[in-house]
Each structure stands twice: as structure tokens, then as C-alpha cells.
Design a protein around this motif. Structure first.
Motif, PDB file in Angstrom:
ATOM      1  N   GLY A  83       0.812  -1.209   0.000  1.00  0.00           N
ATOM      2  CA  GLY A  83       0.000   0.000   0.000  1.00  0.00           C
ATOM      3  C   GLY A  83       0.843   1.254   0.000  1.00  0.00           C
ATOM      4  N   PRO A  84       1.377   1.653   1.187  1.00  0.00           N
ATOM      5  CA  PRO A  84       2.172   2.885   1.220  1.00  0.00           C
ATOM      6  C   PRO A  84       3.594   2.732   0.691  1.00  0.00           C
ATOM      7  CG  PRO A  84       2.011   1.948   3.413  1.00  0.00           C
ATOM      8  CD  PRO A  84       1.099   1.138   2.533  1.00  0.00           C
ATOM      9  N   SER A  85       4.032   1.500   0.422  1.00  0.00           N
ATOM     10  CA  SER A  85       5.385   1.296  -0.093  1.00  0.00           C
ATOM     11  C   SER A  85       5.402   0.085  -1.011  1.00  0.00           C
ATOM     12  CB  SER A  85       6.385   1.104   1.056  1.00  0.00           C
ATOM     13  OG  SER A  85       6.106  -0.095   1.762  1.00  0.00           O
ATOM     14  N   GLU A  86       6.444  -0.006  -1.826  1.00  0.00           N
ATOM     15  CA  GLU A  86       6.601  -1.141  -2.721  1.00  0.00           C
ATOM     16  C   GLU A  86       8.068  -1.336  -3.059  1.00  0.00           C
ATOM     17  OE1 GLU A  86       4.266  -0.278  -6.199  1.00  0.00           O
ATOM     18  OE2 GLU A  86       5.803   1.021  -7.073  1.00  0.00           O
ATOM     19  N   ARG A  87       8.348  -2.547  -3.488  1.00  0.00           N
ATOM     20  CA  ARG A  87       9.682  -2.901  -3.980  1.00  0.00           C
ATOM     21  C   ARG A  87       9.536  -3.234  -5.456  1.00  0.00           C
ATOM     22  NH1 ARG A  87      12.746  -8.074  -3.848  1.00  0.00           N
ATOM     23  NH2 ARG A  87      14.988  -7.558  -3.915  1.00  0.00           N
ATOM     24  N   ILE A  88      10.379  -2.635  -6.295  1.00  0.00           N
ATOM     25  CA  ILE A  88      10.231  -2.796  -7.744  1.00  0.00           C
ATOM     26  C   ILE A  88      11.558  -3.238  -8.354  1.00  0.00           C
ATOM     27  CG2 ILE A  88       8.427  -1.049  -7.869  1.00  0.00           C
ATOM     28  CD1 ILE A  88      10.550   0.891  -8.997  1.00  0.00           C
ATOM     29  N   ARG A  89      11.459  -3.845  -9.539  1.00  0.00           N
ATOM     30  CA  ARG A  89      12.641  -4.121 -10.350  1.00  0.00           C
ATOM     31  C   ARG A  89      12.452  -3.447 -11.693  1.00  0.00           C
ATOM     32  NH1 ARG A  89      17.182  -6.876 -10.847  1.00  0.00           N
ATOM     33  NH2 ARG A  89      16.928  -8.063  -8.912  1.00  0.00           N
ATOM     34  N   LEU A  90      13.493  -2.759 -12.139  1.00  0.00           N
ATOM     35  CA  LEU A  90      13.485  -2.074 -13.421  1.00  0.00           C
ATOM     36  C   LEU A  90      14.570  -2.638 -14.325  1.00  0.00           C
ATOM     37  CD1 LEU A  90      13.249   1.645 -12.226  1.00  0.00           C
ATOM     38  CD2 LEU A  90      11.370   0.218 -13.059  1.00  0.00           C
ATOM     39  N   TRP A  91      14.281  -2.677 -15.617  1.00  0.00           N
ATOM     40  CA  TRP A  91      15.279  -2.890 -16.655  1.00  0.00           C
ATOM     41  C   TRP A  91      15.269  -1.643 -17.521  1.00  0.00           C
ATOM     42  CZ3 TRP A  91      12.518  -6.845 -14.636  1.00  0.00           C
ATOM     43  CH2 TRP A  91      13.179  -8.048 -14.344  1.00  0.00           C
ATOM     44  N   THR A 148      22.820 -10.255 -29.743  1.00  0.00           N
ATOM     45  CA  THR A 148      22.457 -10.858 -28.468  1.00  0.00           C
ATOM     46  C   THR A 148      23.593 -10.696 -27.473  1.00  0.00           C
ATOM     47  OG1 THR A 148      21.038 -12.504 -29.550  1.00  0.00           O
ATOM     48  CG2 THR A 148      21.726 -12.969 -27.291  1.00  0.00           C
ATOM     49  N   THR A 149      23.265 -10.172 -26.304  1.00  0.00           N
ATOM     50  CA  THR A 149      24.216 -10.074 -25.200  1.00  0.00           C
ATOM     51  C   THR A 149      23.821 -11.109 -24.158  1.00  0.00           C
ATOM     52  OG1 THR A 149      24.496  -7.704 -25.584  1.00  0.00           O
ATOM     53  CG2 THR A 149      25.196  -8.564 -23.444  1.00  0.00           C
ATOM     54  N   PRO A 150      24.728 -12.027 -23.795  1.00  0.00           N
ATOM     55  CA  PRO A 150      24.366 -13.085 -22.848  1.00  0.00           C
ATOM     56  C   PRO A 150      23.932 -12.538 -21.493  1.00  0.00           C
ATOM     57  CG  PRO A 150      26.439 -13.601 -23.964  1.00  0.00           C
ATOM     58  CD  PRO A 150      26.104 -12.174 -24.299  1.00  0.00           C
ATOM     59  N   ALA A 151      23.120 -13.327 -20.808  1.00  0.00           N
ATOM     60  CA  ALA A 151      22.623 -12.943 -19.485  1.00  0.00           C
ATOM     61  C   ALA A 151      23.772 -12.725 -18.514  1.00  0.00           C
ATOM     62  CB  ALA A 151      21.683 -14.025 -18.956  1.00  0.00           C
ATOM     63  N   SER A 152      23.548 -11.790 -17.600  1.00  0.00           N
ATOM     64  CA  SER A 152      24.543 -11.492 -16.565  1.00  0.00           C
ATOM     65  C   SER A 152      23.824 -10.967 -15.337  1.00  0.00           C
ATOM     66  CB  SER A 152      25.557 -10.465 -17.068  1.00  0.00           C
ATOM     67  OG  SER A 152      24.920  -9.199 -17.244  1.00  0.00           O
ATOM     68  N   GLY A 153      24.600 -10.723 -14.300  1.00  0.00           N
ATOM     69  CA  GLY A 153      24.001 -10.167 -13.093  1.00  0.00           C
ATOM     70  C   GLY A 153      23.413  -8.791 -13.321  1.00  0.00           C
ATOM     71  N   THR A 154      24.018  -8.009 -14.208  1.00  0.00           N
ATOM     72  CA  THR A 154      23.516  -6.656 -14.447  1.00  0.00           C
ATOM     73  C   THR A 154      22.199  -6.648 -15.201  1.00  0.00           C
ATOM     74  OG1 THR A 154      24.824  -6.462 -16.478  1.00  0.00           O
ATOM     75  CG2 THR A 154      25.842  -5.677 -14.427  1.00  0.00           C
ATOM     76  N   ALA A 204      19.909  -9.145 -14.572  1.00  0.00           N
ATOM     77  CA  ALA A 204      19.033  -9.987 -13.739  1.00  0.00           C
ATOM     78  C   ALA A 204      18.675 -11.291 -14.446  1.00  0.00           C
ATOM     79  CB  ALA A 204      17.776  -9.233 -13.336  1.00  0.00           C
ATOM     80  N   GLY A 205      19.660 -11.877 -15.136  1.00  0.00           N
ATOM     81  CA  GLY A 205      19.467 -13.189 -15.729  1.00  0.00           C
ATOM     82  C   GLY A 205      18.833 -13.214 -17.096  1.00  0.00           C
ATOM     83  N   ALA A 206      18.706 -12.067 -17.751  1.00  0.00           N
ATOM     84  CA  ALA A 206      18.068 -12.029 -19.074  1.00  0.00           C
ATOM     85  C   ALA A 206      19.099 -11.866 -20.170  1.00  0.00           C
ATOM     86  CB  ALA A 206      17.071 -10.878 -19.147  1.00  0.00           C
ATOM     87  N   ASP A 207      19.018 -12.714 -21.220  1.00  0.00           N
ATOM     88  CA  ASP A 207      19.713 -12.404 -22.464  1.00  0.00           C
ATOM     89  C   ASP A 207      19.070 -11.152 -23.050  1.00  0.00           C
ATOM     90  OD1 ASP A 207      21.290 -14.674 -22.279  1.00  0.00           O
ATOM     91  OD2 ASP A 207      19.991 -15.878 -23.564  1.00  0.00           O
ATOM     92  N   VAL A 208      19.868 -10.288 -23.634  1.00  0.00           N
ATOM     93  CA  VAL A 208      19.351  -9.047 -24.211  1.00  0.00           C
ATOM     94  C   VAL A 208      19.520  -9.098 -25.722  1.00  0.00           C
ATOM     95  CG1 VAL A 208      19.488  -6.536 -24.263  1.00  0.00           C
ATOM     96  CG2 VAL A 208      19.927  -7.773 -22.124  1.00  0.00           C
ATOM     97  N   GLN A 209      18.412  -9.015 -26.431  1.00  0.00           N
ATOM     98  CA  GLN A 209      18.431  -9.013 -27.886  1.00  0.00           C
ATOM     99  C   GLN A 209      18.044  -7.629 -28.402  1.00  0.00           C
ATOM    100  OE1 GLN A 209      15.764 -12.123 -29.184  1.00  0.00           O
ATOM    101  NE2 GLN A 209      17.317 -13.721 -28.938  1.00  0.00           N
ATOM    102  N   THR A 210      18.843  -7.116 -29.303  1.00  0.00           N
ATOM    103  CA  THR A 210      18.523  -5.880 -30.011  1.00  0.00           C
ATOM    104  C   THR A 210      18.311  -6.238 -31.465  1.00  0.00           C
ATOM    105  OG1 THR A 210      19.897  -4.594 -28.497  1.00  0.00           O
ATOM    106  CG2 THR A 210      19.284  -3.545 -30.568  1.00  0.00           C
ATOM    107  N   MET A 211      17.150  -5.894 -32.002  1.00  0.00           N
ATOM    108  CA  MET A 211      16.823  -6.324 -33.352  1.00  0.00           C
ATOM    109  C   MET A 211      16.266  -5.191 -34.198  1.00  0.00           C
ATOM    110  SD  MET A 211      13.613  -8.802 -32.331  1.00  0.00           S
ATOM    111  CE  MET A 211      12.965  -8.987 -33.989  1.00  0.00           C
ATOM    112  N   GLU A 212      16.652  -5.229 -35.452  1.00  0.00           N
ATOM    113  CA  GLU A 212      16.094  -4.336 -36.461  1.00  0.00           C
ATOM    114  C   GLU A 212      15.558  -5.218 -37.572  1.00  0.00           C
ATOM    115  OE1 GLU A 212      17.940  -0.489 -37.767  1.00  0.00           O
ATOM    116  OE2 GLU A 212      18.175  -1.606 -39.654  1.00  0.00           O
TER     117      GLU A 212
END
Length: 341
Positions: A53-61, A203-209, A211-219
Motif C-alpha cells: 500500500g504505502p510502499s513497494e519494492r520494484i525491479r526495473l530494466w 544478443t548479449t548473454p545474461a549477466s548479473g547486471t 538480472a538473468g536475461a539475455d538481451v536481444q537488439t533487433m532491427e
């Protein structure tokens, strides 16, 4: 306007702007963190991990210096004062820590918006502190401008008239890994999908920075039904075997934002696959796109039909591919990223 005050290790900075919108409208834009990918260009995805309610914990990418990074923050709300305080739980270098606040103060002409930050560098390098300060100034200026624009649209149109979500779901009698591979291997789409003329994928392999997601940039260049070819750009966060989150970094008119995800839920006998879409309409483009008499409700229906149709075709093609015992890959549509032409 920007004001700063520094001590030996701690820095404080405020960015301010005025808006004709109400304080409650500005507050609502910032409070709805799961909509941030639609409102803020650098934000790729946002999740609420805990809320009382008055507070929350969030994760952002978000994109930071052109690279995808993820972090968690705590936020505390004061709706009466139209104030939201935040602090990163564990900042990454070159930051030692960072926190701040949003304030929305009613005045005679509308609202004074204040975005404040407090931070410290992880090193005593003057160059690192200068880089942090410049990056913070760029990002804060862009963020407060985006909040102003969305608050004013909210007062004029109603936020829920312009921003909406929807889902489509199918059951697939095949292993989740096979379905995930079909959605994940965008590098194969020019061979698998007849409408894809070209696709550049990094594609950039997953890492701690991340949060475990491979990052794909596509055109991607796609062929429309009339033979024209158009280009879309997306960033995707790929969580192995479970889901793929995407954001269009240059949404087509009449959209101001489009993001979504594929979610895979394995069960006995197969997998449930859900396509989620998050959409923000551009009110200034609706008439030229859909006709002078179009209402936001009618525009939402039309956009849902187009994007949902793309998703449903994708899901059906994924099912055909995954349930086929053997043979060449199935064709299909990409995840609704080709726009609303």
C-alpha cells in the motif's frame, strides 16, 4: 531548472518543471511503475515485486549508456502530499548509492514538478562524478518532460482512455523448450517467416547486471500486404525457457508506446503460451489514422484487433511448428512488432 548542492561524498540535485496538469495527474503517471516502458524511452520493463500500500519494492530494466541494466528499488508513497520517495537497493558502479523523490506541488498556473536525486560515487574520481552528473541531468530532463506530457494528456483525455493492456492465449501440446526456441530464435525468422525481408540481431548473454536475461537488439524489415517494406526496432529481454519481454523502441503511429511479453507456463501435456500487449495511443494521431470521428474507445478496439491478430497468428504458427513431428520450420508473424499498418 536544475539546482545542485555537493558535500565531500554526497551530491544533491533537483530538476523542476511547470505543467498545466493537476498534481494528481502527474503523481499517477509516476506511481504506475508497470506503465513506465510506455512513458519513458530508456525503460524496457518494470515489475512490482512487493507491495503493502504505502510502499513497494520494484525491479526495473532500462538502457543505461546504451546497455541494458537492471536494479531493484524501494518506493514510498504519500498520496496526500503527491510525493514519491525512492532508493536503489544496491547501486552498481560508478554509483555507490542513489535515492530521490518526486514532488507535485499545486500552484496558481497548474503544478510545479520536482524530481530530486541524492547520490554518491563509488570512487573519488572527478571524471566519474562528472559522468554521473551529466547522465543524471540528461535522464532527469527527459523524464520530467515525459511526465509533464503524459500528465497533460491524462487531464485532457483520461489516462485509461489512451493506455491499455490485453492478452491472447493458446495451449500447445509440445514441450515448452521447443516453443521458447521458436520465439527466441529471431535470427531464423527470415527463413521461417515469409514476411520478414531482413533481420539484424545482436544478443548479449545474461549477466548479473541484466538480472538473468539475455538481451536481444533487433532491427527488422517486414513486408506488408500491399508489398511495402517497413522497419521496426525492438529490445527483448529473454528469460530462458520462461518468457520473452519486448519493447518497441520506435513505435509506429498512431502509438506512443508498445511493449509486451510472451509467457510460457509448462504443464502435463504441453504448455500454455500467453501474449501480453501494453499500448499507449497518440491522441494527436488518431484522427489522421482512423478518421476524424474516431473516439479513443474505437481506436483501442482497432489497435487491439491489429496487434492481437498478429499475436494470434504468431501463437498458431508456434503451435504448428512445435506440434509438427518433423520437417521444416513453420512460418508466422513476429510478435506484433511490425506495427499497425
Amino acid at each position: 531548472m536544475t539546482t545542485t548542492a555537493d558535500t565531500t561524498a554526497r551530491h544533491q540535485v533537483e530538476h523542476t518543471a511547470s505543467t498545466s496538469a493537476s498534481a494528481s495527474a502527474g503523481y499517477a503517471v509516476v506511481a504506475e511503475v508497470t506503465r513506465w516502458p510506455l512513458f519513458f524511452d530508456p525503460c524496457l520493463h518494470a515489475e512490482v515485486l512487493e507491495s503493502d500500500g504505502p510502499s513497494e519494492r520494484i525491479r526495473l530494466w532500462a538502457l543505461v549508456g546504451g546497455e541494458a541494466r537492471s536494479w531493484t528499488s524501494r518506493r514510498r508513497f504519500d498520496r496526500g502530499l503527491h510525493r514519491i520517495d525512492f532508493r536503489q537497493e544496491q547501486s552498481t558502479p560508478p554509483l555507490a548509492w542513489m535515492g530521490g523523490y518526486w514532488r507535485f506541488e499545486p500552484d496558481t498556473e497548474g503544478t510545479r514538478m520536482v524530481l530530486g536525486h541524492e547520490w554518491a560515487s563509488a570512487t573519488d574520481s572527478a571524471e566519474a562524478e562528472e559522468w554521473i552528473g551529466q547522465a543524471l541531468d540528461r535522464n532527469s530532463t527527459a523524464e520530467i518532460a515525459a511526465v509533464r506530457d503524459w500528465a497533460e494528456r491524462s487531464d485532457a483525455w483520461g489516462l485509461d482512455e489512451l493506455v491499455f493492456d490485453f492478452t491472447d492465449t493458446v495451449e500447445i501440446a509440445a514441450p515448452a523448450a521447443v516453443v521458447y526456441d521458436f520465439l527466441n530464435r529471431a535470427d531464423l525468422w527470415p527463413q521461417r517467416l515469409p514476411h520478414v525481408a531482413r533481420l539484424d540481431l545482436t544478443t548479449t548473454p545474461a549477466s548479473g547486471t541484466t538480472a538473468g536475461a539475455d538481451v536481444q537488439t533487433m532491427e527488422m524489415d517486414t513486408r506488408a500486404g500491399d508489398g511495402t517494406v517497413h522497419t521496426t526496432r525492438s529490445v527483448r529481454l529473454c528469460f530462458e525457457g520462461r518468457r520473452i519481454v519486448y519493447k518497441q523502441t520506435a513505435p509506429p503511429r498512431p502509438l506512443l508506446g508498445h511493449s509486451g511479453e510472451w509467457v510460457l507456463e509448462p504443464h502435463d501435456g504441453g504448455v500454455t503460451v500467453t501474449a501480453r500487449h501494453h499500448v499507449a495511443l497518440d491522441p494527436d494521431a488518431l484522427a489522421s489514422w482512423f478518421g476524424e470521428d474516431v473516439t479513443p474507445g474505437a481506436a483501442r478496439t482497432r489497435v487491439r484487433e491489429i496487434l492481437g491478430g498478429n499475436s494470434r497468428r504468431t501463437l498458431e504458427q508456434a503451435r504448428a511448428h512445435a506440434e509438427r513431428p518433423a520437417g521444416p520450420s513453420a512460418g508466422g508473424e513476429a510478435e506484433g512488432e511490425e506495427g499497425v499498418a
